[in-house]
Design an enzyme around this catalytic site. Structure first.
Site, short mmCIF file in Angstrom:
data_model
loop_
_atom_site.label_atom_id
_atom_site.label_comp_id
_atom_site.label_asym_id
_atom_site.label_seq_id
_atom_site.Cartn_x
_atom_site.Cartn_y
_atom_site.Cartn_z
N ASP A 156 1.25 -18.39 -0.70
CA ASP A 156 1.45 -18.29 -2.15
C ASP A 156 2.95 -18.41 -2.47
O ASP A 156 3.80 -18.05 -1.64
CB ASP A 156 0.94 -16.96 -2.67
N TYR A 191 -0.05 -10.64 8.94
CA TYR A 191 0.64 -10.44 7.67
C TYR A 191 1.08 -8.99 7.51
O TYR A 191 0.37 -8.06 7.93
CB TYR A 191 -0.29 -10.78 6.49
N ASP A 229 -2.17 -10.24 -7.68
CA ASP A 229 -0.79 -10.00 -7.28
C ASP A 229 0.03 -9.68 -8.53
O ASP A 229 -0.54 -9.49 -9.63
CB ASP A 229 -0.20 -11.20 -6.51
N ARG A 277 -4.56 -11.20 -0.80
CA ARG A 277 -4.76 -10.71 -2.16
C ARG A 277 -6.18 -10.16 -2.36
O ARG A 277 -6.40 -9.19 -3.08
CB ARG A 277 -4.48 -11.82 -3.17
#
Length: 302
Positions: free
Chosen positions: A47, A75, A89, A181
């Site tokens: 993103d 992550y 987000d 997300r």
């Protein structure tokens, strides 16, 4: 006859430590221009707000992109509790809020339901296609839509820090197609307090590690036009890290590069296994092992 691509015939992998604020496509285009490369692509979109490993393939290395895309990834991310947004987000509008703030033990207990084989519904603002159109385009138009859940393998999801009652820091290792997300959204719902991603960083992807291998975009563009830039490249063979390797005799090189089956020397391979053939340290082809021969599916121009 097709139009020839402009630029250098240069091949290899570049591990970019992507900065926040840029799309993955923008980063790829800037890298391609810096190298004046005729071909470039990336292995796994990040993103715009995310940072960390964006593995970019140049030239012949683009043929190995699927193997990095399919590889395990890790992550580090921060979830802000108390609010859910329509983008999951900080970029979106708040759609739900809660004053509840679960304690650490409650959060740790909830994480287990997101480990192993899980079904995940991608965010509405994502690149998944619905009837041939990207979901984010429909979401921007305010269209209500149903996105089907998709299988995801999550190897690990752990709480690493709790900076404040509102913030939870997590690390996740997962397979292809995972949306951090969506994890933040679903965890917030499971806890009854809602949540969204405030910060996201890809720590590693397959063989590529942000801390050990990552190069900043500023450093790449500063080195444009110099020999130092090419020295940043990793060999295309790194993209084949997860495949078994066979040895390619000199007399088989030409046949394989022409797309024809040829004898190779391999050990521990079963009939039909996918592997790659190497000659003098260079990848010649990827294909299926069939009775001492490699039947190529991808060939690399030397």
């Amino acid at each position: 006859m097709g139009r020839r691509r402009k630029g250098r015939d240069i091949s290899g992998w570049l591990v970019v430590d992507k900065p926040a604020g840029l799309t993955s496509t923008t980063v790829v285009n800037r890298v391609r221009r810096a190298f004046n490369a005729n071909k470039a692509g990336h292995a796994g979109t990040l993103d715009p707000a995310a940072t960390g490993v964006l593995a970019i393939a140049l030239g012949e290395a683009t043929k190995t992109v699927p193997y990095i895309t399919d590889a395990m990834k890790a992550y580090s991310f921060v979830v802000r509790l108390g609010a859910e947004t329509n983008t999951d987000d900080t970029e979106g509008e708040i759609v739900h809020t809660s004053g509840s703030r679960p304690d650490d033990e409650t959060i740790k207990a909830a994480l287990g339901q997101f480990v192993g084989d899980v079904m995940q519904v991608p965010p509405a603002f994502s690149a998944v296609k619905i009837d041939g159109e990207r979901a984010y385009k429909r979401a921007r138009d305010g269209e209500e839509m149903e996105i089907a859940a998709r299988p995801l393998w999550v190897e690990e999801l752990v709480l690493t820090d709790r900076p404040s009652p509102d913030l939870v820091e997590l690390e996740m290792t997962c397979g292809k197609g995972g949306y951090v997300r969506a994890i933040a959204r679903d965890l917030g719902r499971a806890l009854g307090c809602y949540g969204h991603v405030e910060h996201l960083r890809r720590i590693w992807s397959g063989p590529f590690d942000a801390a050990e291998d990552g190069v900043t975009l500023d450093a790449i563009e500063a080195a444009a036009g110099t020999p130092e830039l090419d020295e940043m490249l990793r060999p295309l063979e790194d993209g084949l890290f997860d495949l078994p390797k066979a040895s390619c005799p000199a007399e088989s090189v030409g046949r394989l590069r022409n797309g024809n089956p040829a004898p190779v020397i391999g050990t521990g391979l079963d009939y039909g296994d996918e592997c790659w053939a190497s000659h003098d340290g260079h990848a010649i082809a990827v294909g299926r092992w069939k009775g001492g021969e490699l039947h190529p599916s991808r060939v690399f121009v030397g």
